[in-house]
Design a protein around this motif. Structure first.
Motif, PDB file in Angstrom:
ATOM      1  N   ASP A 156       0.827  -1.201   0.000  1.00 21.99           N
ATOM      2  CA  ASP A 156       0.000   0.000   0.000  1.00 21.99           C
ATOM      3  C   ASP A 156       0.871   1.264   0.000  1.00 21.99           C
ATOM      4  O   ASP A 156       0.843   2.066   0.938  1.00 21.99           O
ATOM      5  CB  ASP A 156      -0.939  -0.018   1.229  1.00 21.99           C
ATOM      6  N   PRO A 157       1.684   1.439  -1.074  1.00 23.07           N
ATOM      7  CA  PRO A 157       2.659   2.535  -1.085  1.00 23.07           C
ATOM      8  C   PRO A 157       2.002   3.924  -1.133  1.00 23.07           C
ATOM      9  O   PRO A 157       0.971   4.096  -1.791  1.00 23.07           O
ATOM     10  CB  PRO A 157       3.460   2.281  -2.366  1.00 23.07           C
ATOM     11  N   ASP A 158       2.606   4.850  -0.417  1.00 21.91           N
ATOM     12  CA  ASP A 158       2.141   6.239  -0.471  1.00 21.91           C
ATOM     13  C   ASP A 158       2.985   6.993  -1.519  1.00 21.91           C
ATOM     14  O   ASP A 158       3.729   6.375  -2.290  1.00 21.91           O
ATOM     15  CB  ASP A 158       2.243   6.894   0.913  1.00 21.91           C
ATOM     16  N   VAL A 159       2.891   8.310  -1.526  1.00 18.54           N
ATOM     17  CA  VAL A 159       3.586   9.107  -2.543  1.00 18.54           C
ATOM     18  C   VAL A 159       5.093   8.837  -2.539  1.00 18.54           C
ATOM     19  O   VAL A 159       5.691   8.512  -3.571  1.00 18.54           O
ATOM     20  CB  VAL A 159       3.346  10.621  -2.301  1.00 18.54           C
ATOM     21  N   SER A 160       5.716   8.960  -1.367  1.00 17.13           N
ATOM     22  CA  SER A 160       7.174   8.806  -1.315  1.00 17.13           C
ATOM     23  C   SER A 160       7.593   7.397  -1.726  1.00 17.13           C
ATOM     24  O   SER A 160       8.618   7.220  -2.381  1.00 17.13           O
ATOM     25  CB  SER A 160       7.729   9.077   0.084  1.00 17.13           C
ATOM     26  N   MET A 161       6.815   6.400  -1.316  1.00 15.47           N
ATOM     27  CA  MET A 161       7.192   5.030  -1.649  1.00 15.47           C
ATOM     28  C   MET A 161       7.048   4.759  -3.145  1.00 15.47           C
ATOM     29  O   MET A 161       7.817   3.982  -3.719  1.00 15.47           O
ATOM     30  CB  MET A 161       6.375   4.034  -0.823  1.00 15.47           C
ATOM     31  N   HIS A 162       6.074   5.403  -3.788  1.00 14.28           N
ATOM     32  CA  HIS A 162       5.970   5.306  -5.243  1.00 14.28           C
ATOM     33  C   HIS A 162       7.226   5.890  -5.892  1.00 14.28           C
ATOM     34  O   HIS A 162       7.777   5.341  -6.834  1.00 14.28           O
ATOM     35  CB  HIS A 162       4.738   6.064  -5.751  1.00 14.28           C
ATOM     36  N   TYR A 163       7.651   7.014  -5.358  1.00 14.60           N
ATOM     37  CA  TYR A 163       8.856   7.656  -5.890  1.00 14.60           C
ATOM     38  C   TYR A 163      10.066   6.737  -5.739  1.00 14.60           C
ATOM     39  O   TYR A 163      10.855   6.560  -6.673  1.00 14.60           O
ATOM     40  CB  TYR A 163       9.099   8.994  -5.186  1.00 14.60           C
ATOM     41  N   TYR A 164      10.212   6.126  -4.547  1.00 17.77           N
ATOM     42  CA  TYR A 164      11.356   5.229  -4.334  1.00 17.77           C
ATOM     43  C   TYR A 164      11.257   3.974  -5.194  1.00 17.77           C
ATOM     44  O   TYR A 164      12.268   3.439  -5.660  1.00 17.77           O
ATOM     45  CB  TYR A 164      11.511   4.889  -2.845  1.00 17.77           C
ATOM     46  N   GLY A 165      10.017   3.500  -5.399  1.00 15.75           N
ATOM     47  CA  GLY A 165       9.822   2.363  -6.297  1.00 15.75           C
ATOM     48  C   GLY A 165      10.365   2.713  -7.679  1.00 15.75           C
ATOM     49  O   GLY A 165      11.086   1.924  -8.310  1.00 15.75           O
ATOM     50  N   ALA A 166      10.057   3.930  -8.137  1.00 17.64           N
ATOM     51  CA  ALA A 166      10.526   4.391  -9.449  1.00 17.64           C
ATOM     52  C   ALA A 166      12.048   4.457  -9.487  1.00 17.64           C
ATOM     53  O   ALA A 166      12.684   4.044 -10.459  1.00 17.64           O
ATOM     54  CB  ALA A 166       9.925   5.757  -9.762  1.00 17.64           C
ATOM     55  N   ARG A 167      12.630   4.953  -8.398  1.00 14.34           N
ATOM     56  CA  ARG A 167      14.100   5.053  -8.371  1.00 14.34           C
ATOM     57  C   ARG A 167      14.743   3.679  -8.468  1.00 14.34           C
ATOM     58  O   ARG A 167      15.742   3.482  -9.158  1.00 14.34           O
ATOM     59  CB  ARG A 167      14.538   5.725  -7.065  1.00 14.34           C
ATOM     60  N   LEU A 168      14.150   2.702  -7.748  1.00 17.30           N
ATOM     61  CA  LEU A 168      14.693   1.337  -7.782  1.00 17.30           C
ATOM     62  C   LEU A 168      14.554   0.756  -9.190  1.00 17.30           C
ATOM     63  O   LEU A 168      15.469   0.103  -9.694  1.00 17.30           O
ATOM     64  CB  LEU A 168      13.962   0.453  -6.760  1.00 17.30           C
ATOM     65  N   LEU A 169      13.407   1.027  -9.829  1.00 12.99           N
ATOM     66  CA  LEU A 169      13.197   0.535 -11.197  1.00 12.99           C
ATOM     67  C   LEU A 169      14.218   1.144 -12.155  1.00 12.99           C
ATOM     68  O   LEU A 169      14.723   0.472 -13.056  1.00 12.99           O
ATOM     69  CB  LEU A 169      11.772   0.851 -11.650  1.00 12.99           C
ATOM     70  N   GLN A 170      14.519   2.420 -11.947  1.00  6.93           N
ATOM     71  CA  GLN A 170      15.541   3.064 -12.787  1.00  6.93           C
ATOM     72  C   GLN A 170      16.888   2.375 -12.605  1.00  6.93           C
ATOM     73  O   GLN A 170      17.626   2.174 -13.569  1.00  6.93           O
ATOM     74  CB  GLN A 170      15.663   4.545 -12.426  1.00  6.93           C
ATOM     75  N   LEU A 171      17.203   2.015 -11.339  1.00  7.23           N
ATOM     76  CA  LEU A 171      18.478   1.329 -11.079  1.00  7.23           C
ATOM     77  C   LEU A 171      18.503  -0.064 -11.698  1.00  7.23           C
ATOM     78  O   LEU A 171      19.571  -0.605 -11.969  1.00  7.23           O
ATOM     79  CB  LEU A 171      18.725   1.243  -9.564  1.00  7.23           C
ATOM     80  N   CYS A 172      17.302  -0.638 -11.898  1.00  7.10           N
ATOM     81  CA  CYS A 172      17.212  -1.947 -12.579  1.00  7.10           C
ATOM     82  C   CYS A 172      17.165  -1.760 -14.097  1.00  7.10           C
ATOM     83  O   CYS A 172      16.894  -2.719 -14.833  1.00  7.10           O
ATOM     84  CB  CYS A 172      15.961  -2.696 -12.144  1.00  7.10           C
ATOM     85  N   ASN A 173      17.376  -0.525 -14.560  1.00  3.34           N
ATOM     86  CA  ASN A 173      17.328  -0.180 -15.990  1.00  3.34           C
ATOM     87  C   ASN A 173      15.964  -0.408 -16.622  1.00  3.34           C
ATOM     88  O   ASN A 173      15.852  -0.656 -17.812  1.00  3.34           O
ATOM     89  CB  ASN A 173      18.387  -0.968 -16.785  1.00  3.34           C
ATOM     90  N   ASN A 174      14.915  -0.340 -15.796  1.00  2.88           N
ATOM     91  CA  ASN A 174      13.559  -0.496 -16.316  1.00  2.88           C
ATOM     92  C   ASN A 174      12.908   0.891 -16.370  1.00  2.88           C
ATOM     93  O   ASN A 174      12.065   1.245 -15.539  1.00  2.88           O
ATOM     94  CB  ASN A 174      12.775  -1.452 -15.392  1.00  2.88           C
ATOM     95  N   GLN A 175      13.346   1.696 -17.361  1.00  2.00           N
ATOM     96  CA  GLN A 175      12.923   3.100 -17.426  1.00  2.00           C
ATOM     97  C   GLN A 175      11.420   3.234 -17.693  1.00  2.00           C
ATOM     98  O   GLN A 175      10.774   4.135 -17.170  1.00  2.00           O
ATOM     99  CB  GLN A 175      13.698   3.862 -18.505  1.00  2.00           C
ATOM    100  N   GLU A 176      10.904   2.298 -18.487  1.00  2.00           N
ATOM    101  CA  GLU A 176       9.491   2.394 -18.867  1.00  2.00           C
ATOM    102  C   GLU A 176       8.592   2.266 -17.637  1.00  2.00           C
ATOM    103  O   GLU A 176       7.726   3.091 -17.389  1.00  2.00           O
ATOM    104  CB  GLU A 176       9.184   1.270 -19.857  1.00  2.00           C
ATOM    105  N   GLU A 177       8.843   1.212 -16.858  1.00  2.00           N
ATOM    106  CA  GLU A 177       8.053   0.968 -15.634  1.00  2.00           C
ATOM    107  C   GLU A 177       8.281   2.108 -14.632  1.00  2.00           C
ATOM    108  O   GLU A 177       7.364   2.537 -13.936  1.00  2.00           O
ATOM    109  CB  GLU A 177       8.479  -0.379 -15.042  1.00  2.00           C
ATOM    110  N   ALA A 178       9.521   2.615 -14.581  1.00  2.00           N
ATOM    111  CA  ALA A 178       9.834   3.723 -13.671  1.00  2.00           C
ATOM    112  C   ALA A 178       8.959   4.928 -13.994  1.00  2.00           C
ATOM    113  O   ALA A 178       8.414   5.576 -13.091  1.00  2.00           O
ATOM    114  CB  ALA A 178      11.303   4.093 -13.780  1.00  2.00           C
ATOM    115  N   SER A 179       8.776   5.218 -15.295  1.00  2.00           N
ATOM    116  CA  SER A 179       7.926   6.353 -15.684  1.00  2.00           C
ATOM    117  C   SER A 179       6.501   6.155 -15.190  1.00  2.00           C
ATOM    118  O   SER A 179       5.865   7.096 -14.716  1.00  2.00           O
ATOM    119  CB  SER A 179       7.887   6.494 -17.211  1.00  2.00           C
ATOM    120  N   VAL A 180       6.004   4.915 -15.269  1.00  2.00           N
ATOM    121  CA  VAL A 180       4.641   4.635 -14.805  1.00  2.00           C
ATOM    122  C   VAL A 180       4.522   4.948 -13.312  1.00  2.00           C
ATOM    123  O   VAL A 180       3.572   5.581 -12.863  1.00  2.00           O
ATOM    124  CB  VAL A 180       4.269   3.153 -15.086  1.00  2.00           C
ATOM    125  N   TRP A 181       5.521   4.518 -12.549  1.00  2.00           N
ATOM    126  CA  TRP A 181       5.502   4.767 -11.095  1.00  2.00           C
ATOM    127  C   TRP A 181       5.601   6.265 -10.795  1.00  2.00           C
ATOM    128  O   TRP A 181       4.974   6.762  -9.868  1.00  2.00           O
ATOM    129  CB  TRP A 181       6.647   4.010 -10.414  1.00  2.00           C
TER     130      TRP A 181
END
Ligand code: ZN
Length: 379
Positions: A272-297
């Motif tokens: 049940d992520p809030d705003v900040s956790m969505h942002y961190y999810g995106a950052r982690l996705l970027q580090l996994c080189n998954n830019q597309e999914e990161a944009s969604v987050w």
């Protein structure tokens, strides 16, 4: 009742001849210092004429201490302590102030000795225990700091210093003791963010992915929602969990990290992520080189809070690569993006202190677990 209450009088009224308010900041400070020195002189005279004026005597010592004149402050306490027929509670108070003088002057052993003598007379007074806890923490005697916070009935602080003991144990190679200390800390205060963070960063360092997944899920449940981002931030910057602790920077191992980041994203998604956790999810996705999914987050982050500047900045960065920009335009843009990246991301909810590294106790106002993520720029 606190033994200090015996000495507390009603608030002093404001001085009549205060510096006029139109003076500049510097002038105000200088006038303030001159006022304090004048007050010290006046008090010295008064105390000379009425040596039984204990209250004034102690206040005079506090003034000296506030001016950094530790030796004079200590002299005043000592002259009081040796007075024949002095009431025990007054002696305890003088010893307590003497302890604070020494602590302020950096003479920690002498401070502890004075405070212990005060404790022998006044018992476990919260003021004395708080001073002792602070001195032990400053001297990196974390086990003793935890002990005094336990006496004070402060589980947040007790767990914090136990976590710091555990960190030292890890550095000494004693993992068994470290893990058992962390378990104790979490038993005492189940939301202890720093204890969870230490467990997680250790499991990550030791490459124990399955156990990490289990503990990360548990930590996301136990740590208060508004502090969950500290876990991810701390794991991304694991060499500086406690800020002032010198630790070697972990050798970065891209592939190994990616499997941990993927696990984290999955666990964040179901928590049940809030705003900040969505942002961190995106950052982690970027580090996994998954830019597309990161944009969604990142887009989800902006749906939850359209003023979330960091999400906009990241989206802007991602979009920039798809644009045809003139070198001059790109140059100007890089300048502003660079500045935006230097904005401090964390702030203390009690005093507004801003910092770019996580903290568990505010360096300015000493509030505990008051860190918040700056979702909006005017925060
Ligand atoms: Zn603060």
């Amino acid at each position: 009742m606190s033994f200090l209450n015996l000495f507390r009088k009603k608030k002093a009224t404001a001085p009549v001849n205060r510096a006029p308010s139109y003076l500049s900041g510097t002038a105000k400070t200088e006038t303030g210092l001159a006022d304090t020195r004048a007050a010290i002189d006046e008090l010295s005279k008064a105390v000379k004429d009425t040596p039984e004026a204990v209250e004034i005597y102690l206040a005079l010592g506090n003034l000296y201490r506030s001016q950094g004149e530790i030796e004079r402050a200590a002299q005043i306490r000592n002259s009081l302590i040796v007075r024949p027929g002095l009431a025990p509670v007054t002696k305890a108070r003088a010893l307590y102030e003497l302890g604070r003088d020494f602590s302020r002057g950096g003479f920690l052993d002498r401070a502890v000795s004075a405070l212990k003598k005060a404790r022998d007379i006044a018992g476990d007074s919260p003021e004395i225990l708080t001073e002792l806890a602070g001195i032990k923490a400053r001297g990196r005697e974390f086990e003793k700091a935890a002990y005094y916070h336990a006496k004070l009935g402060q589980p947040v602080q007790e767990a914090h210093y136990l976590a710091r003991c555990a960190e030292d144990d890890f550095s000494d190679g004693d993992d068994v003791t470290a893990y058992s200390t962390l378990k104790k800390a979490i038993d005492i205060y189940p939301s202890s963010t720093e204890s969870w963070l230490l467990v997680l960063s250790r499991l990550k360092k030791d490459n124990k992915l399955d156990e990490f997944r289990k503990k990360f899920r548990e930590a996301l449940q136990k740590v208060p929602n508004h502090l969950r981002f500290v876990l991810v931030e701390g794991l991304l910057a694991e060499s500086t969990i406690f800020g002032d602790t010198p630790t070697s920077v972990a050798v970065s191992d891209g592939d190994k990290n990616i499997s941990f980041y993927e696990v984290m994203v999955k666990e964040i998604e179901v928590s049940d992520p809030d705003v900040s956790m969505h942002y961190y999810g995106a950052r982690l996705l970027q580090l996994c080189n998954n830019q597309e999914e990161a944009s969604v987050w990142l887009e989800k982050t902006l749906i939850l809070n359209q003023n979330f500047w960091l999400a906009r900045l990241e989206l802007f960065n991602l979009a920039q690569d798809q644009q045809q920009l003139t070198p001059s335009f790109k140059n100007q843009l890089d300048f502003f993006v660079n500045i935006a990246h230097k904005i401090k991301r964390f702030t203390c909810s009690s005093c507004g202190f801003k910092r770019d590294r996580i903290f568990f106790v505010c360096p300015r106002c000493r509030s505990w677990h008051s860190i918040t993520f700056r979702k909006e720029l005017n925060q």
